[in-house]
Structures are given as structure tokens and as C-alpha cells.
Design a protein around this motif. Structure first.
Motif, short mmCIF file in Angstrom:
data_model
loop_
_atom_site.label_atom_id
_atom_site.label_comp_id
_atom_site.label_asym_id
_atom_site.label_seq_id
_atom_site.Cartn_x
_atom_site.Cartn_y
_atom_site.Cartn_z
N GLU A 76 11.13 -19.64 -90.72
CA GLU A 76 9.95 -20.37 -91.18
C GLU A 76 8.93 -19.46 -91.87
N VAL A 335 16.53 -26.33 -96.01
CA VAL A 335 15.39 -26.68 -95.18
C VAL A 335 15.98 -27.01 -93.81
N THR A 337 15.60 -28.14 -89.98
CA THR A 337 14.71 -28.78 -89.00
C THR A 337 14.95 -28.19 -87.62
N ASP A 338 13.97 -28.37 -86.77
CA ASP A 338 14.01 -27.70 -85.46
C ASP A 338 13.27 -28.52 -84.40
N HIS A 376 19.08 -29.43 -84.93
CA HIS A 376 18.79 -28.93 -86.26
C HIS A 376 19.57 -29.73 -87.30
N LYS A 393 12.09 -31.54 -97.90
CA LYS A 393 10.88 -31.32 -97.11
C LYS A 393 10.32 -32.65 -96.59
N SER A 396 12.49 -33.58 -93.64
CA SER A 396 12.12 -32.76 -92.48
C SER A 396 10.83 -33.26 -91.85
N ASP A 397 9.85 -33.57 -92.69
CA ASP A 397 8.56 -34.05 -92.17
C ASP A 397 8.73 -35.37 -91.42
N THR A 411 8.80 -27.90 -83.32
CA THR A 411 9.70 -26.75 -83.30
C THR A 411 10.07 -26.40 -81.88
N LYS A 420 5.85 -25.04 -90.45
CA LYS A 420 5.42 -26.13 -89.57
C LYS A 420 3.91 -26.17 -89.38
#
Length: 457
Positions: A76, A335, A337-338, A376, A393, A396-397, A411, A420
Motif C-alpha cells: 500500500e 489493486v 484488496t485486503d 484478497h 480502485k 476495491s472501494d 485492511t 487505504k
């Protein structure tokens, strides 16, 4: 730019261990994922805590940003330098300082990697369990509060760090924690610095908990008709008291990529990958019981193995999965994700994400640590396509927003960094302002890893 006086002072005692070469600066401005390159103005390579303190003192006197660096495996943008400054690379501070087998503790320098520590511990019968996949440095793992595949049984870095040595933004050196197993003496300063992402100081030494090497280890794999069946298996097994050391999930898309690009032989369906630690009898019993639970939930092809070569092949494939997925679309970046959610909502979260990914048209295999609710999505985007990056993005958001609606977090293990930051207020509310107050109290000039983690002025 760094003032010439500061460069002169740093070169006076570091000599060739202060680099301003273009390739070195570029290396220390990169991220493993989509974040743009943001190089520092110089890279320092200290050999001990005293040198770190002197570097920080010089930088503080001139208002120069200071950024810590391990091996650059963060995802990140944690170690990028958006405001320039000096990156402190800990590669020369990688020693095991003391092993205390009776206390099951070890003191190490921050540049030692987790694999390097376990190699040094082989003859002791002890191990360090936290395994984020990448061979990260222990200082970096503490700074980001890392976890990984074994967290379901052994916990995260938060659970392993007994004490720290830290260089503060004014160059003072402090020690937190003790060798004791517990303490009620004041604020938990160790916990404050674990997960602070280098925004409060530079970690120069760690005292870590160790665990006994298991007598026996077995690995297992099982396919499922859908995500819900796999997650239900994990929940039921946990409720029954089964404690695998690892419980990993890969979706059908990940299975197909591992088959095509890394010699896997998965059926193209969701899978659980497990590992069991304990005695010979205990491991056999736990693996068999888990297989029974999986079968009741519709699992098929359950198989487990104890040969080290079979286990190592499975987990090395899992650890390579990120880079294997990247390679499946040449020229791409990702990208990643977490999010982490209550395990009772994980099936819902993954299905929601999978539907959104399918609608987007972007490749986005999903995998994760289902034993603790962390998953993820690897959203692959063409490096040359701003449109794809923007779409990823946005995906992910939306995953983060859904996770927060479910009571989760933005996260679970990668940390905040740059990526993040825009979700911190929604997740923490007024608590984010408290973090900012702590930052200002410890680092009033804002030189430690600026631009990360806290609200920016």
C-alpha cells in the motif's frame, strides 16, 4: 530536496553508505502494486542503533522526512517518499542478537527476515510462526502489524512482539515492554508502535515470542461446490474446537490460474487449503475430523499428506499465488484488496465482491485467510490504462465499504499506507483524530513517514 548541510552531515559519518544514485532512489520509491513510484532524495544504510539515531537527529534539525525500509514488500505504498527525504534501509541490521530458549524469546534487529530467523532457530526446536507469504523483514512486519496464513492458530505480529527498541523523531532511543510474560505498568507503548507504519519512530530492535516446532505437520485440500459451503465448513470446524494452523481459501478463478501457470492440479472450483500442527496422533485425528466436516458441507476430493515435499509444494504455490496471478496477464499491475470481516459474514462478502468483479469485466481472482475472515481480490489492470486502474480502485472501494457495513475493516493485514488512507475516518470516526493527536505529540514536525496513516494537515 535535502539541504546541502544535511547531506554533508550524513555523508560525514555514513560515507558510501549514503546513496543518492538514481537507480537506488528509484528502487526505494517503488511499490509491489499499482502505486506510482515516489523516490526519496537519499538512502542511508546504518549498521547500528546509534547510527539510526544520528541520521534521525540530522534529519530532524533540517526538517527532512525519514522513511523506514525493509525489503520493500509492502502493498500500500508504505515505504514510498511522496515528500522526498531520507529512506533508512535496514539491510545491514539483520542479526539475531540473543535467543532465550527457556523464555521462548528472541531479540533481533529489524532487517532480519522471517525466513532468516527460522533458519537461525532450526537447532533450538523453536520457530517464529507469522507467515505473510513474502519473506518480509521483522521490523517491517511489526511496523505494519502483519499477519498471514498462520494467524488463525498463532496470531498476528501484535501477539508476538514482547518489546521494542525505537528511535523517536527527535533522535531519542527508547525501549518498550520487557522480558516478562505480562505487565500492568502504564500505557502499552509496544502496542502503539506495532502497526504505526513508521509514523512515530524507527524500530531498531525487537523482542519476539517463539513457539515450539510441531512434532508432526500435515496438509490437506478439499474442493467445494460454492463459496458458502467452504465458509460453512470453516465455521463449523472452528465451533467444534478444531484448530488448523492454516485455513486458506482460493476461488475457482485462482485455481484455474494456478493450474495454467504454476503446475497445479485443482478442479476449477472453490477450495480450502489446510495445515495441521501437533503430535502424530493429534494431527491425524484433526485432519480426519476436518474431512468429515467438509464432506457434510458438500466438499469433495478431500486429501491430506504428511510428506514434507508435498506440503511444501502446496504452500509454496499458495505463497507464489500473487505473482502467478500477475503473470497470468502480462504487462499488468494489481489493486489488491485486503478487507477482513466477521467470519460469519465472510461468504456474503466474497460473493458480493465476486458479483461486482464479474460485472466490471476485470480479472479479479479471490483468495484469502478464511480462518480469520480476511480475503484478497487481485484486481488485474493494464499498466497503460488509466480507465482500468480507475475501475479497479472503484471496485476495491466498494469492497471496503461493504466490509465496513458488515462490521469489518478496510485492511486485515496489509496496513493503511497511502492506499487505504481515505477510509480511515469512516472506519475510526473521532478515533482517527486521536491517532493524529498522538502523532503530533510524538512527531510535532511531521518528519516520520509523512503522508501515511493519519489525517494530513
Amino acid at each position: 530536496m535535502i539541504p546541502n548541510d544535511a547531506l554533508h552531515d550524513l555523508r560525514t559519518f555514513l560515507g558510501e553508505r549514503l546513496s543518492t544514485g538514481k537507480s537506488d532512489l528509484s528502487l526505494h520509491g517503488r511499490s509491489e502494486t499499482w502505486h506510482a513510484e515516489m523516490p526519496p532524495d537519499a538512502v542511508a544504510y546504518p549498521k547500528d542503533t546509534a547510527e539510526v539515531a544520528r541520521i534521525v537527529q540530522i534529519c530532524a534539525a533540517h526538517g527532512v522526512p525519514v522513511i523506514g525500509w525493509g525489503v520493500g514488500s509492502s502493498l500500500e505504498g508504505h515505504a514510498s517518499a511522496p515528500r522526498g527525504g531520507v529512506t533508512v534501509d535496514f539491510r545491514h541490521m539483520d542479526a539475531v542478537l540473543e535467543v532465550r530458549p527457556e523464555d521462548m524469546l528472541v531479540r533481533v534487529q529489524p532487517g532480519l527476515t522471517r525466513e532468516g530467523l527460522n533458519t537461525a532457530l532450526r537447532a533450538t526446536g523453536l520457530m517464529f510462526p507469522v507467515d505473510p507469504g513474502a519473506n518480509a523483514t521483522l521490523g517491517g512486519m511489526a511496523a505494519t502489524r502483519a499477519s498471514g496464513t498462520t494467524a488463525v492458530r498463532y496470531g498476528t505480529m501484535r501477539d508476538q512482539v514482547r518489546g521494542l527498541e525505537v528511535v523517536l523523531p527527535d533522535g531519542r532511543i527508547i525501549r518498550t515492554g520487557s522480558l516478562a510474560a505480562k505487565s500492568s505498568a502504564g500505557y502499552d507503548l509496544t502496542g502503539l508502535f506495532v502497526g504505526s507504519e513508521g509514523t512515530l519512530g524507527l524500530i531498531t530492535e525487537l523482542t519476539l515470542r517463539l513457539h515450539g516446532q510441531p512434532e508432526a505437520v500435515s496438509a490437506a485440500i478439499c474442493a467445494f461446490p460454492d463459496t458458502a459451503a467452504a465458509i460453512d465448513t470453516v465455521i463449523l470446524a472452528t465451533q467444534m474446537g478444531l484448530r488448523p494452523a492454516r485455513i486458506e481459501f482460493v476461488d475457482a478463478a485462482t485455481a484455474a490460474i494456478l493450474n495454467a501457470h504454476d503446475g497445479g492440479d485443482f478442479t476449477e472450483a472453490p477450495h480450502l487449503l489446510m495445515e495441521f500442527h501437533g503430535s502424530d496422533t493429534g494431527v491425524a485425528e484433526e485432519a480426519a475430523r476436518f474431512g468429515e466436516v467438509a464432506a457434510e458441507a458438500g466438499g469433495s476430493g478431500y486429501a491430506w499428506a504428511t510428506r514434507p515435499e508435498d506440503r511444501n509444494r502446496l504452500w509454496s504455490m499458495r505463497h507464489r499465488a500473487y505473482h502467478t496471478i500477475l503473470a497470468s496477464r502480462p504487462g499488468s499491475t494489481a489493486v489488491v484488496t485486503d478487507v477482513c470481516v466477521p467470519i460469519s459474514r465472510m461468504g456474503e462478502a466474497i460473493d458480493h465482491a465476486a458479483a461486482d468483479i464479474a460485472d466490471s469485466g476485470l480479472p479479479g481472482p479471490i483468495l484469502g485467510h478464511v480462518g480469520d475472515g480476511n480475503y484478497h481480490a487481485i484486481l488485474l489492470v493494464d499498466r497503460a490504462s488509466p480507465e482500468e486502474l480507475s475501475a479497479a480502485k472503484g471496485l476495491s472501494d466498494r469492497m471496503v465499504a461493504h466490509a465496513l457495513d458488515l462490521g469489518g475493516t478496510a485492511t486485515g493485514e496489509h496496513g493503511v499506507g497511502l492506499g487505504k488512507l481515505h477510509f480511515m475516518e469512516r472506519e475510526h470516526g473521532a478515533g482517527w483524530d486521536v491517532m493524529g493527536a498522538i502523532k503530533r505529540a510524538i512527531d510535532p514536525d511531521g518528519i516520520m513517514n509523512p503522508g501515511k496513516l493519519i489525517r494530513q494537515n
